[in-house]
Design an enzyme around this catalytic site. Structure first.
Site, PDB file in Angstrom:
ATOM      1  N   SER A   5       0.842  -1.201   0.000  1.00 52.88           N
ATOM      2  CA  SER A   5       0.000   0.000   0.000  1.00 52.88           C
ATOM      3  C   SER A   5       0.871   1.242   0.000  1.00 52.88           C
ATOM      4  O   SER A   5       1.647   1.466   0.939  1.00 52.88           O
ATOM      5  CB  SER A   5      -0.897   0.012   1.238  1.00 52.88           C
ATOM      6  N   HIS A  29      -1.417  -1.296  -4.126  1.00 53.31           N
ATOM      7  CA  HIS A  29      -2.667  -0.884  -3.476  1.00 53.31           C
ATOM      8  C   HIS A  29      -2.656   0.636  -3.283  1.00 53.31           C
ATOM      9  O   HIS A  29      -1.698   1.193  -2.728  1.00 53.31           O
ATOM     10  CB  HIS A  29      -2.763  -1.604  -2.130  1.00 53.31           C
ATOM     11  N   ASP A  31      -4.730   3.791  -1.786  1.00 54.20           N
ATOM     12  CA  ASP A  31      -5.795   4.182  -0.866  1.00 54.20           C
ATOM     13  C   ASP A  31      -6.292   5.586  -1.179  1.00 54.20           C
ATOM     14  O   ASP A  31      -5.589   6.568  -0.957  1.00 54.20           O
ATOM     15  CB  ASP A  31      -5.284   4.127   0.580  1.00 54.20           C
ATOM     16  N   MET A  33      -8.770   8.421  -0.178  1.00 52.96           N
ATOM     17  CA  MET A  33      -9.593   8.866   0.959  1.00 52.96           C
ATOM     18  C   MET A  33     -10.027  10.301   0.742  1.00 52.96           C
ATOM     19  O   MET A  33      -9.243  11.131   0.281  1.00 52.96           O
ATOM     20  CB  MET A  33      -8.801   8.776   2.258  1.00 52.96           C
ATOM     21  N   HIS A  62      -8.477   1.356  -3.756  1.00 50.66           N
ATOM     22  CA  HIS A  62      -9.372   1.152  -2.610  1.00 50.66           C
ATOM     23  C   HIS A  62     -10.011   2.500  -2.294  1.00 50.66           C
ATOM     24  O   HIS A  62      -9.375   3.375  -1.709  1.00 50.66           O
ATOM     25  CB  HIS A  62      -8.528   0.619  -1.431  1.00 50.66           C
ATOM     26  N   MET A  64     -12.024   4.816  -0.337  1.00 52.34           N
ATOM     27  CA  MET A  64     -12.667   5.121   0.951  1.00 52.34           C
ATOM     28  C   MET A  64     -13.294   6.494   0.809  1.00 52.34           C
ATOM     29  O   MET A  64     -12.809   7.488   1.351  1.00 52.34           O
ATOM     30  CB  MET A  64     -11.613   5.076   2.072  1.00 52.34           C
ATOM     31  N   MET A 133     -11.658  -5.456   5.847  1.00 51.51           N
ATOM     32  CA  MET A 133     -10.754  -4.633   6.646  1.00 51.51           C
ATOM     33  C   MET A 133     -10.399  -5.382   7.930  1.00 51.51           C
ATOM     34  O   MET A 133     -11.277  -5.963   8.579  1.00 51.51           O
ATOM     35  CB  MET A 133     -11.408  -3.294   7.019  1.00 51.51           C
ATOM     36  N   GLY A 138      -9.118   4.047   7.309  1.00 49.42           N
ATOM     37  CA  GLY A 138      -8.833   5.468   7.437  1.00 49.42           C
ATOM     38  C   GLY A 138      -7.381   5.840   7.686  1.00 49.42           C
ATOM     39  O   GLY A 138      -6.957   6.913   7.290  1.00 49.42           O
ATOM     40  N   GLY A 140      -3.158   4.203   8.084  1.00 41.76           N
ATOM     41  CA  GLY A 140      -2.199   3.102   8.116  1.00 41.76           C
ATOM     42  C   GLY A 140      -1.584   2.981   9.503  1.00 41.76           C
ATOM     43  O   GLY A 140      -1.813   3.824  10.371  1.00 41.76           O
ATOM     44  N   ASP A 171      -6.867  -6.137   4.637  1.00 42.59           N
ATOM     45  CA  ASP A 171      -6.207  -4.829   4.615  1.00 42.59           C
ATOM     46  C   ASP A 171      -6.196  -4.253   6.024  1.00 42.59           C
ATOM     47  O   ASP A 171      -7.249  -4.028   6.613  1.00 42.59           O
ATOM     48  CB  ASP A 171      -6.991  -3.912   3.658  1.00 42.59           C
ATOM     49  N   GLY A 173      -2.865  -3.675   9.167  1.00 42.02           N
ATOM     50  CA  GLY A 173      -2.053  -4.337  10.191  1.00 42.02           C
ATOM     51  C   GLY A 173      -1.415  -5.642   9.750  1.00 42.02           C
ATOM     52  O   GLY A 173      -0.996  -6.445  10.585  1.00 42.02           O
ATOM     53  N   GLY A 193       1.072  -2.005   4.132  1.00 38.51           N
ATOM     54  CA  GLY A 193       1.633  -0.659   3.977  1.00 38.51           C
ATOM     55  C   GLY A 193       2.904  -0.509   4.782  1.00 38.51           C
ATOM     56  O   GLY A 193       4.022  -0.561   4.258  1.00 38.51           O
TER      57      GLY A 193
HETATM   58  C1  DX5 Z   1      -6.171   2.059   5.661  1.00 40.48           C
HETATM   59  C2  DX5 Z   1      -5.816   1.552   4.314  1.00 40.48           C
HETATM   60  C3  DX5 Z   1      -4.753   0.522   4.286  1.00 40.48           C
HETATM   61  C4  DX5 Z   1      -3.444   0.946   4.874  1.00 40.48           C
HETATM   62  C5  DX5 Z   1      -2.828  -0.253   5.529  1.00 40.48           C
HETATM   63  O1  DX5 Z   1      -7.492   2.455   5.732  1.00 40.48           O
HETATM   64  O2  DX5 Z   1      -6.938   0.997   3.656  1.00 40.48           O
HETATM   65  O3  DX5 Z   1      -4.551   0.040   2.955  1.00 40.48           O
HETATM   66  O4  DX5 Z   1      -2.544   1.444   3.915  1.00 40.48           O
HETATM   67  O5  DX5 Z   1      -1.691   0.143   6.198  1.00 40.48           O
HETATM   68  P1  DX5 Z   1      -0.945  -0.819   7.202  1.00 40.48           P
HETATM   69  O6  DX5 Z   1      -0.495  -2.007   6.405  1.00 40.48           O
HETATM   70  O7  DX5 Z   1       0.153   0.021   7.711  1.00 40.48           O
HETATM   71  O8  DX5 Z   1      -1.942  -1.217   8.260  1.00 40.48           O
HETATM   72 ZN    ZN Z   2      -6.509   0.056   1.697  1.00 43.64          ZN
END
Ligand code: DX5
Ligand code: ZN
Length: 235
Positions: A5, A29, A31, A33, A62, A64, A133, A138, A140, A171, A173, A193
């Site tokens: 990500s 990936h 994101d 937002m 993705h 959001m 999720m 929202g 990372g 997606d 953690g 990410g």
């Molecule tokens: C958060 C994003 C994720 C984020 C994951 O809402 O959708 O894709 O980048 O980041 P990590 O891998 O650090 O949890």
């Molecule tokens: Zn994502």
């Protein structure tokens, strides 16, 4: 598949950051937002259009965002390989998924932390990707919530029983300490990410994650006697 990500990458050098994972990643990936569906604000269509020219990696967008009906097709037209919108943001996911497929891309539905997946099981044949999720969407860098893998197990059972061609993506953690649990639950596409772009060598981090994912899938298949067909071990 492993999908780094770019939310965790250096936004001032996105082309370089994409190239850094090209030798190892399956999807990139992205994101998106909008500061409405989630409080955070990241990137939008012009950046995806530019990224498309900067890397051959398939872009996994993705969204959001609120009102995905208004914006999602633009991402398909910009060359996204997969466009995922949120269940919580749309009243008619089937219509939007059909529009995305008609626009020539893959259609994904995302299920946020507090949303049950049960009501969406019947529409899985309309989808190419279901994104579960494993955090609240929202930001990372959040802690993985293992209890959300129950949704992955449910969808995997349903997909298997119905012989569905569906990617099950997780997606949030995902890292070296959590990826095995996600794979054992039935995920076949893993977004990461911080675990990738927080590492000194992002491509090597992807390879290590893939190694752990393949090992977990192989162990799970041996334990159940099931085929490993859900896992792409092409690299
Ligand atoms: C958060 C994003 C994720 C984020 C994951 O809402 O959708 O894709 O980048 O980041 P990590 O891998 O650090 O949890
Ligand atoms: Zn994502």
């Amino acid at each position: 598949m492993i999908a780094p990500s770019i939310l965790a990458a250096n936004f001032a050098a996105l082309a370089d950051e994409a190239r850094a994972v090209e030798p190892a990643a399956d999807w990139l990936h992205v994101d998106v937002m909008d500061n409405h569906f989630v409080p955070n604000l990241t990137i939008g269509l012009p950046v995806v259009t530019s990224l498309r020219k900067a890397t051959p990696l398939p872009l996994d967008c993705h969204l959001m965002i609120e009102d995905p009906e208004r914006w999602a097709i633009g991402y398909a037209e910009a060359g996204a390989h997969n466009v995922t919108f949120h269940a919580e943001a749309t009243g008619d996911p089937v219509a939007l998924a059909r529009d995305l497929r008609a626009a020539g891309t893959r259609a994904g539905l995302a299920i946020d932390r507090d949303t049950p997946v049960g009501p969406y099981l019947d529409i899985l044949p309309e989808l190419d990707t279901l994104l579960i999720m494993t955090i609240k969407a929202g930001l990372g860098g959040q802690r993985f919530l293992p209890e959300l893998l129950e949704k992955v197990r449910l969808v995997r059972r349903h997909a298997r029983a119905g012989h569905l061609e569906l990617r099950i993506e997780v997606d949030g953690g995902i890292g070296e300490d959590t990826i095995a649990a996600a794979v054992e639950a039935g995920a076949d596409t893993l977004v990461a990410g911080t675990a990738v772009y927080g590492a000194a060598d992002p491509a090597e981090a992807v390879r290590r994650l893939r190694g752990l994912a393949v090992a977990a899938a192989t162990a799970a298949a041996a334990a159940t006697g099931a085929a490993t067909a859900a896992v792409d071990t092409g690299r």
